[in-house]
Design a protein around this motif. Structure first.
Motif, PDB file in Angstrom:
ATOM      1  N   ASN A  86      11.612  -2.252  18.864  1.00  0.00           N
ATOM      2  CA  ASN A  86      12.007  -1.124  18.013  1.00  0.00           C
ATOM      3  C   ASN A  86      11.563  -1.371  16.568  1.00  0.00           C
ATOM      4  OD1 ASN A  86      13.262   0.989  16.727  1.00  0.00           O
ATOM      5  ND2 ASN A  86      15.123   0.860  17.976  1.00  0.00           N
ATOM      6  N   LEU A  87      10.278  -1.130  16.310  1.00  0.00           N
ATOM      7  CA  LEU A  87       9.721  -1.477  14.999  1.00  0.00           C
ATOM      8  C   LEU A  87      10.256  -0.578  13.883  1.00  0.00           C
ATOM      9  CD1 LEU A  87       6.092  -2.467  16.068  1.00  0.00           C
ATOM     10  CD2 LEU A  87       8.126  -3.891  15.865  1.00  0.00           C
ATOM     11  N   THR A  88      10.720   0.632  14.245  1.00  0.00           N
ATOM     12  CA  THR A  88      11.301   1.525  13.242  1.00  0.00           C
ATOM     13  C   THR A  88      12.565   0.896  12.655  1.00  0.00           C
ATOM     14  OG1 THR A  88      10.561   3.281  14.699  1.00  0.00           O
ATOM     15  CG2 THR A  88      11.996   3.938  12.888  1.00  0.00           C
ATOM     16  N   LEU A  89      13.419   0.375  13.534  1.00  0.00           N
ATOM     17  CA  LEU A  89      14.655  -0.238  13.033  1.00  0.00           C
ATOM     18  C   LEU A  89      14.382  -1.536  12.280  1.00  0.00           C
ATOM     19  CD1 LEU A  89      17.377   0.318  15.804  1.00  0.00           C
ATOM     20  CD2 LEU A  89      16.987   1.573  13.680  1.00  0.00           C
ATOM     21  N   VAL A  90      13.318  -2.240  12.675  1.00  0.00           N
ATOM     22  CA  VAL A  90      12.945  -3.474  11.958  1.00  0.00           C
ATOM     23  C   VAL A  90      12.643  -3.132  10.498  1.00  0.00           C
ATOM     24  CG1 VAL A  90      11.165  -5.264  11.749  1.00  0.00           C
ATOM     25  CG2 VAL A  90      12.059  -4.677  14.008  1.00  0.00           C
ATOM     26  N   GLU A  91      11.878  -2.060  10.313  1.00  0.00           N
ATOM     27  CA  GLU A  91      11.492  -1.654   8.951  1.00  0.00           C
ATOM     28  C   GLU A  91      12.731  -1.210   8.167  1.00  0.00           C
ATOM     29  OE1 GLU A  91       8.218   1.070   8.877  1.00  0.00           O
ATOM     30  OE2 GLU A  91       8.031   0.915   6.693  1.00  0.00           O
ATOM     31  N   LYS A  92      13.590  -0.440   8.845  1.00  0.00           N
ATOM     32  CA  LYS A  92      14.827   0.026   8.195  1.00  0.00           C
ATOM     33  C   LYS A  92      15.677  -1.144   7.715  1.00  0.00           C
ATOM     34  CE  LYS A  92      16.675   4.454   9.561  1.00  0.00           C
ATOM     35  NZ  LYS A  92      17.434   5.139  10.619  1.00  0.00           N
ATOM     36  N   PHE A  93      15.655  -2.225   8.472  1.00  0.00           N
ATOM     37  CA  PHE A  93      16.446  -3.407   8.110  1.00  0.00           C
ATOM     38  C   PHE A  93      15.913  -4.053   6.829  1.00  0.00           C
ATOM     39  CE2 PHE A  93      17.304  -7.961   8.209  1.00  0.00           C
ATOM     40  CZ  PHE A  93      18.651  -8.012   8.554  1.00  0.00           C
ATOM     41  N   GLY A  94      14.636  -3.788   6.536  1.00  0.00           N
ATOM     42  CA  GLY A  94      14.061  -4.361   5.307  1.00  0.00           C
ATOM     43  C   GLY A  94      13.028  -5.437   5.573  1.00  0.00           C
ATOM     44  N   ILE A  95      12.613  -5.543   6.841  1.00  0.00           N
ATOM     45  CA  ILE A  95      11.576  -6.523   7.152  1.00  0.00           C
ATOM     46  C   ILE A  95      10.236  -5.807   7.146  1.00  0.00           C
ATOM     47  CG2 ILE A  95      10.653  -8.005   9.011  1.00  0.00           C
ATOM     48  CD1 ILE A  95      13.567  -8.764   9.640  1.00  0.00           C
ATOM     49  N   ASP A  96       9.257  -6.403   6.481  1.00  0.00           N
ATOM     50  CA  ASP A  96       7.923  -5.822   6.383  1.00  0.00           C
ATOM     51  C   ASP A  96       7.342  -5.630   7.802  1.00  0.00           C
ATOM     52  OD1 ASP A  96       5.261  -5.326   6.014  1.00  0.00           O
ATOM     53  OD2 ASP A  96       4.954  -6.895   4.501  1.00  0.00           O
ATOM     54  N   PRO A  97       6.943  -4.387   8.169  1.00  0.00           N
ATOM     55  CA  PRO A  97       6.413  -4.153   9.518  1.00  0.00           C
ATOM     56  C   PRO A  97       5.220  -5.058   9.844  1.00  0.00           C
ATOM     57  CG  PRO A  97       6.512  -2.104   8.260  1.00  0.00           C
ATOM     58  CD  PRO A  97       6.976  -3.182   7.343  1.00  0.00           C
ATOM     59  N   ASN A  98       4.497  -5.506   8.806  1.00  0.00           N
ATOM     60  CA  ASN A  98       3.397  -6.445   9.067  1.00  0.00           C
ATOM     61  C   ASN A  98       3.901  -7.780   9.603  1.00  0.00           C
ATOM     62  OD1 ASN A  98       1.306  -4.783   8.154  1.00  0.00           O
ATOM     63  ND2 ASN A  98       1.910  -5.244   6.027  1.00  0.00           N
ATOM     64  N   ASN A  99       5.169  -8.061   9.326  1.00  0.00           N
ATOM     65  CA  ASN A  99       5.746  -9.321   9.798  1.00  0.00           C
ATOM     66  C   ASN A  99       6.647  -9.103  11.013  1.00  0.00           C
ATOM     67  OD1 ASN A  99       4.454 -10.385   7.601  1.00  0.00           O
ATOM     68  ND2 ASN A  99       6.276 -10.284   6.282  1.00  0.00           N
ATOM     69  N   ALA A 100       6.368  -8.025  11.749  1.00  0.00           N
ATOM     70  CA  ALA A 100       7.111  -7.754  12.982  1.00  0.00           C
ATOM     71  C   ALA A 100       6.180  -8.019  14.163  1.00  0.00           C
ATOM     72  CB  ALA A 100       7.587  -6.316  12.994  1.00  0.00           C
TER      73      ALA A 100
END
Ligand SMILES: O=P(O)(O)OC[C@H]1O[C@H](O)[C@H](O)[C@@H](O)[C@@H]1O
Length: 543
Positions: free
Chosen positions: A215-229
């Motif tokens: 769930n990369l959308t929620l990863v970004e929402k959490f504040g983690i850079d999507p490049n680091n997902a």
């Protein structure tokens, strides 16, 4: 018991199932059962990416996670192998940069310590593999100067243990969650985010936190850079995800990608074997059929997993989830109540520790089919001059002795011949005829660990295919979660607004009221989560 020709060898692994309560006739019947249950077709459907997880309408393709780069495996008409390798390449690159110090933390220091935050399938498999690799000479050499820890439980004690002795400036946090909604993982992730921010400022999070999720959308929402997902996919079940970024990222950070690649290759070797070997020689199929025999025909409710290797101490806890979450079901795959029990109660400890604990019950109490797992070549051999045998041989003496003790037992006549006092004979009698099987691995390196994992994953699938259930969903974990949500709301309302406990049964109301009587330990009435960070002083946690 002890039938000849009840063994099978594959790629450095020997299975001996001669001590099962099965004859050649039994095996023929089990092969017929496999045919009647369309086992081969079901295995093919899994490898072909069909939506065999029907209640979630998903493929079950964890085998694609360890497929060679040029393999083709389809889910929904798309070859998923290139996606798998894109992520593996990204992990290789990222882990190398962290390991060689070109990716540094906010203060310019190398990130030598990793905390992997996750629970269930996002924890148990990686922990098992990490524990098994820790003492492997090749892997441990590659891990010099590095630490890998796992934060799973939402119990703040687990946070305290994980951060003890670590400093945010040299720590990388990997948040691992398939859904990125699991309550425990998200609170633990927020807690570590607060730990990092407090010391290094909020902007440090980008350098110190990465994520693994579908769930990369929620990863970004959490504040983690999507490049680091690091992505994985809905066709990977949580408990089957250790070969995805879930395990590969933390393990590569600790041991380097080369070691982890060997682990993936080991799993892949078993995948090929499972897919193509005839049932009579197929290790996961033989194991699965024998487990069905023990559960469904003898009614044995449990299975003991007994590795004679301390490195495998976290194997049984991992298989507990793989097996019990997969096969502990009450209805068939098409939703009809089952007229028989499925799954078994899996438990285990490394030998010889278990011998001094629960083996009494297995020898003279209940019948519990046992898996004995032994290794020919120790990861850490020791020989003391003057000793009768080296330390590994001492361990393995027990591995070879226990199955025979269970199988043959000891009769009153034998005891009489040994002049045992009459009144002690009943106590010292062993009934025998207690089933076990033995798996002997030539060594325990990354490749073999991958093989062992895949053998058990596929064995569980075989059992589920025969029983006609869906081994790939887990609806049974939902009810407790939603009731906990209700309790969480009540705790908040009572703590913050002083509301009385309402809407629960008598027993829960009484217990909750008792619990709420003790004042909140810190900052009662303060609902600002950041205030919790005041607990993160090095003094408190011994950092
Ligand atoms: O990886 P996550 O989405 O955080 O899920 C973590 C765990 O959650 C639930 O308990 C499921 O029953 C497990 O199968 C899963 O592994």
């Amino acid at each position: 018991m002890c039938a000849r020709n009840f063994d099978s060898d594959f790629d450095g692994i020997t299975l001996d199932y001669s001590r099962q309560r099965a004859t050649p006739g039994t095996m023929d019947k089990l092969y017929n059962l496999a045919e009647a249950a369309h086992l081969k077709e079901k295995i093919d459907r899994m490898f072909n990416g069909e939506h065999i997880n029907s209640s979630e309408n998903r493929s079950v393709l964890h085998v694609a996670l360890r497929a060679p780069r040029d393999a083709v495996m389809q889910s929904d008409g798309k070859n998923v192998v290139p996606d798998v390798w894109n992520v593996l390449d990204k992990i290789k690159d990222f882990s190398e940069r962290v390991r060689n110090g070109s990716w540094v933390g906010a203060t310019g220091k190398a990130l030598t310590d990793v905390i992997s935050v996750g629970i269930g399938g996002s924890f148990l498999g990686p922990l098992f593999v990490h524990t098994a690799l820790q003492t492997d000479p090749e892997a441990s050499k590659c891990a010099t100067g590095r630490q890998l820890r796992f934060l799973a439980n939402v119990d703040p004690i687990d946070v305290a243990r994980n951060i003890a002795g670590l400093k945010p400036e040299t720590t990388l946090v990997v948040v691992v969650s398939k859904t990125f909604t699991t309550a425990e993982t998200m609170l633990n992730a927020r807690t570590l985010r607060a730990w990092i921010s407090k010391e290094l400022g909020p902007s440090a999070v980008a350098k110190h936190m990465v994520a693994v999720s579908t769930n990369l959308t929620l990863v970004e929402k959490f504040g983690i850079d999507p490049n680091n997902a690091f992505a994985f996919w809905d066709w990977v079940g949580g408990r089957y995800s250790v070969c995805s970024a879930v395990g590969v990222l933390p393990l590569s950070l600790q041991y380097g990608f080369t070691v982890v690649d060997k682990f993936l290759k080991g799993a892949s070797s078993i995948d090929q074997h499972f897919y193509s070997a005839p049932f009579e020689k197929n290790l996961p199929v033989l194991l699965g059929l024998l487990s069905v025999w023990n559960v469904s025909f003898f009614g044995y409710p449990a299975r003991a997993i007994l590795p004679y290797s301390q490195a495998l101490e976290k194997f049984a806890p991992h298989i507990q989830q793989v097996s019990m979450e997969s096969n502990g079901k009450g209805v068939s795959i098409d939703g009809k109540p089952l007229p028989f029990e499925t799954g078994e109660i899996d438990f285990g400890e490394p030998g010889t520790n278990g011998q001094h604990s629960f083996y009494q019950l297995i020898h003279q109490g209940r019948v519990i089919p046992c898996d004995f797992i032994g290794v020919v070549k120790s990861q850490q051999p020791v020989y003391l001059e003057g000793e009768v045998v080296n330390n590994h041989d001492e361990l393995m003496s027990n591995f070879f002795a226990q199955p025979d003790a269970l199988a043959y037992g000891k009769t009153p006549e034998e005891l009489q011949k040994e002049n045992v006092q009459q009144h002690l004979i009943p106590h010292k009698t062993f009934s025998g005829n207690r089933p076990s099987l033995s798996l002997l691995l030539s060594s325990l390196d990354a490749y073999k660990i991958g093989q062992l994992l895949a053998i058990y994953e596929h064995r569980v699938a075989v059992q589920g295919f025969i029983w006609g259930i869906n081994s790939f969903d887990q609806w049974g974990v939902e009810l407790g979660k939603s009731l906990a949500t209700q309790v969480r709301k009540q705790l908040h309302a009572s703590r913050v607004k002083g509301e009385p406990v309402e809407g629960f049964n008598f027993s829960t109301t009484t217990m909750l009221t008792k619990y709420l009587k003790v004042p909140f330990q810190y900052e009662q009435g303060n609902n600002d989560t950041c205030s919790y960070t005041s607990r993160f002083s090095h003094d408190t946690y011994g950092g």
